[in-house]
Design a protein around this motif. Sequence first.
Motif, PDB file in Angstrom:
ATOM      1  N   THR A 165       0.804  -1.213   0.000  1.00  0.00           N
ATOM      2  CA  THR A 165       0.000   0.000   0.000  1.00  0.00           C
ATOM      3  C   THR A 165       0.838   1.265   0.000  1.00  0.00           C
ATOM      4  N   ARG A 166       2.136   1.156   0.002  1.00  0.00           N
ATOM      5  CA  ARG A 166       2.999   2.332   0.017  1.00  0.00           C
ATOM      6  C   ARG A 166       3.229   2.817  -1.410  1.00  0.00           C
ATOM      7  N   GLY A 167       2.826   4.032  -1.690  1.00  0.00           N
ATOM      8  CA  GLY A 167       3.030   4.610  -3.015  1.00  0.00           C
ATOM      9  C   GLY A 167       1.717   4.868  -3.726  1.00  0.00           C
ATOM     10  N   LYS A 168       1.834   5.289  -4.982  1.00  0.00           N
ATOM     11  CA  LYS A 168       0.671   5.672  -5.792  1.00  0.00           C
ATOM     12  C   LYS A 168       0.556   4.758  -7.006  1.00  0.00           C
ATOM     13  N   THR A 169      -0.665   4.500  -7.412  1.00  0.00           N
ATOM     14  CA  THR A 169      -0.951   3.787  -8.645  1.00  0.00           C
ATOM     15  C   THR A 169      -1.818   4.698  -9.494  1.00  0.00           C
ATOM     16  N   THR A 170      -1.409   4.916 -10.741  1.00  0.00           N
ATOM     17  CA  THR A 170      -2.147   5.786 -11.647  1.00  0.00           C
ATOM     18  C   THR A 170      -2.814   4.940 -12.721  1.00  0.00           C
ATOM     19  N   ILE A 171      -4.116   5.133 -12.915  1.00  0.00           N
ATOM     20  CA  ILE A 171      -4.865   4.414 -13.951  1.00  0.00           C
ATOM     21  C   ILE A 171      -5.388   5.443 -14.939  1.00  0.00           C
ATOM     22  N   ALA A 172      -4.890   5.405 -16.163  1.00  0.00           N
ATOM     23  CA  ALA A 172      -5.299   6.348 -17.206  1.00  0.00           C
ATOM     24  C   ALA A 172      -6.671   5.968 -17.765  1.00  0.00           C
ATOM     25  N   ASP A 173      -7.375   6.963 -18.304  1.00  0.00           N
ATOM     26  CA  ASP A 173      -8.678   6.721 -18.918  1.00  0.00           C
ATOM     27  C   ASP A 173      -8.588   5.669 -20.022  1.00  0.00           C
ATOM     28  N   GLY A 174      -7.512   5.712 -20.797  1.00  0.00           N
ATOM     29  CA  GLY A 174      -7.344   4.758 -21.887  1.00  0.00           C
ATOM     30  C   GLY A 174      -7.270   3.321 -21.425  1.00  0.00           C
ATOM     31  N   VAL A 175      -6.724   3.098 -20.247  1.00  0.00           N
ATOM     32  CA  VAL A 175      -6.654   1.747 -19.681  1.00  0.00           C
ATOM     33  C   VAL A 175      -8.061   1.247 -19.373  1.00  0.00           C
ATOM     34  N   VAL A 176      -8.861   2.091 -18.756  1.00  0.00           N
ATOM     35  CA  VAL A 176     -10.248   1.714 -18.433  1.00  0.00           C
ATOM     36  C   VAL A 176     -11.028   1.455 -19.720  1.00  0.00           C
ATOM     37  N   ALA A 177     -10.798   2.279 -20.755  1.00  0.00           N
ATOM     38  CA  ALA A 177     -11.481   2.098 -22.036  1.00  0.00           C
ATOM     39  C   ALA A 177     -11.096   0.764 -22.675  1.00  0.00           C
ATOM     40  N   LYS A 178      -9.828   0.385 -22.608  1.00  0.00           N
ATOM     41  CA  LYS A 178      -9.399  -0.899 -23.172  1.00  0.00           C
ATOM     42  C   LYS A 178     -10.018  -2.070 -22.427  1.00  0.00           C
ATOM     43  N   ILE A 179     -10.064  -1.973 -21.111  1.00  0.00           N
ATOM     44  CA  ILE A 179     -10.672  -3.048 -20.320  1.00  0.00           C
ATOM     45  C   ILE A 179     -12.149  -3.182 -20.686  1.00  0.00           C
ATOM     46  N   ALA A 180     -12.854  -2.059 -20.751  1.00  0.00           N
ATOM     47  CA  ALA A 180     -14.285  -2.071 -21.077  1.00  0.00           C
ATOM     48  C   ALA A 180     -14.522  -2.595 -22.490  1.00  0.00           C
ATOM     49  N   GLY A 181     -13.703  -2.166 -23.454  1.00  0.00           N
ATOM     50  CA  GLY A 181     -13.862  -2.624 -24.831  1.00  0.00           C
ATOM     51  C   GLY A 181     -13.630  -4.115 -24.978  1.00  0.00           C
ATOM     52  N   THR A 182     -12.608  -4.618 -24.321  1.00  0.00           N
ATOM     53  CA  THR A 182     -12.313  -6.049 -24.370  1.00  0.00           C
ATOM     54  C   THR A 182     -13.434  -6.853 -23.722  1.00  0.00           C
ATOM     55  N   ALA A 183     -13.917  -6.391 -22.577  1.00  0.00           N
ATOM     56  CA  ALA A 183     -14.994  -7.096 -21.874  1.00  0.00           C
ATOM     57  C   ALA A 183     -16.283  -7.090 -22.697  1.00  0.00           C
ATOM     58  N   ALA A 184     -16.573  -5.994 -23.379  1.00  0.00           N
ATOM     59  CA  ALA A 184     -17.784  -5.925 -24.206  1.00  0.00           C
ATOM     60  C   ALA A 184     -17.691  -6.876 -25.392  1.00  0.00           C
ATOM     61  N   ARG A 185     -16.527  -6.972 -26.012  1.00  0.00           N
ATOM     62  CA  ARG A 185     -16.339  -7.854 -27.173  1.00  0.00           C
ATOM     63  C   ARG A 185     -16.450  -9.336 -26.807  1.00  0.00           C
ATOM     64  N   GLU A 186     -16.231  -9.679 -25.534  1.00  0.00           N
ATOM     65  CA  GLU A 186     -16.305 -11.080 -25.103  1.00  0.00           C
ATOM     66  C   GLU A 186     -17.734 -11.613 -25.066  1.00  0.00           C
ATOM     67  N   VAL A 187     -18.720 -10.731 -25.103  1.00  0.00           N
ATOM     68  CA  VAL A 187     -20.121 -11.134 -24.950  1.00  0.00           C
ATOM     69  C   VAL A 187     -20.652 -11.711 -26.267  1.00  0.00           C
ATOM     70  N   PRO A 188     -21.252 -12.908 -26.233  1.00  0.00           N
ATOM     71  CA  PRO A 188     -21.860 -13.460 -27.445  1.00  0.00           C
ATOM     72  C   PRO A 188     -22.965 -12.540 -27.947  1.00  0.00           C
ATOM     73  N   GLY A 189     -22.985 -12.307 -29.254  1.00  0.00           N
ATOM     74  CA  GLY A 189     -23.980 -11.425 -29.854  1.00  0.00           C
ATOM     75  C   GLY A 189     -23.420 -10.066 -30.212  1.00  0.00           C
ATOM     76  N   ILE A 190     -22.236  -9.738 -29.712  1.00  0.00           N
ATOM     77  CA  ILE A 190     -21.590  -8.477 -30.086  1.00  0.00           C
ATOM     78  C   ILE A 190     -20.754  -8.743 -31.331  1.00  0.00           C
ATOM     79  N   HIS A 191     -21.067  -8.037 -32.401  1.00  0.00           N
ATOM     80  CA  HIS A 191     -20.316  -8.184 -33.644  1.00  0.00           C
ATOM     81  C   HIS A 191     -19.103  -7.264 -33.669  1.00  0.00           C
ATOM     82  N   ASN A 192     -19.308  -6.014 -33.230  1.00  0.00           N
ATOM     83  CA  ASN A 192     -18.239  -5.026 -33.268  1.00  0.00           C
ATOM     84  C   ASN A 192     -18.605  -3.877 -32.339  1.00  0.00           C
ATOM     85  N   LEU A 193     -17.650  -2.992 -32.086  1.00  0.00           N
ATOM     86  CA  LEU A 193     -17.891  -1.787 -31.302  1.00  0.00           C
ATOM     87  C   LEU A 193     -17.651  -0.569 -32.171  1.00  0.00           C
TER      88      LEU A 193
END
Length: 161
Positions: free
Chosen positions: A34-62
């Motif tokens: 817990t010592r120190g800082k962790t920085t999470i950029a918006d682009g990282v969250v967008a990549k995680i969300a995009g990858t998770a959305a593409r994993e769903v059956p029925g999604i053709h593209n984003l």
Amino acid sequence: MTDTTDRPTSGQDGPTETATMLKGPTGAGTSPETRGKTTIADGVVAKIAGTAAREVPGIHNLGAGVTRAIGAVRERVPGGGTGGVSRGVKVEVGERQAAMDIDVVVEYGFAIVDVAAEVRVNVISAVERMTGLEVVEVNLVVDDVNLPDEDDAEPTEGRVE
């Protein structure tokens, strides 16, 4: 408890993207992880969300139609095809929360309401698990429905030999 602060991630002339810094308690009496800082950029969250959305059956593209067309051209240019994972995903990251807007294309035959619910569950689970941020909303825009014959629309042979 984790403290967070926002900071800009680009220079004065370019667009500013917000990153979330997670800061843990400090001092000799605290655990090392817990010592120190962790920085999470918006682009990282967008990549995680995009990858998770593409994993769903029925999604053709984003992405909306124009975004998909520009992204397809960009992917064909050498060195330009790295942004496809987060295409169609917009995120807002606050101190402890995140919200997402995702444009999707659904495969014909799938129940859009069910696909949308599964996308929300998958995106929220992945983002919260990987970042520790609370996802307050995931808004979906169904931009198109992919018909089975649309993938075969390109002719296999040219008109002229």
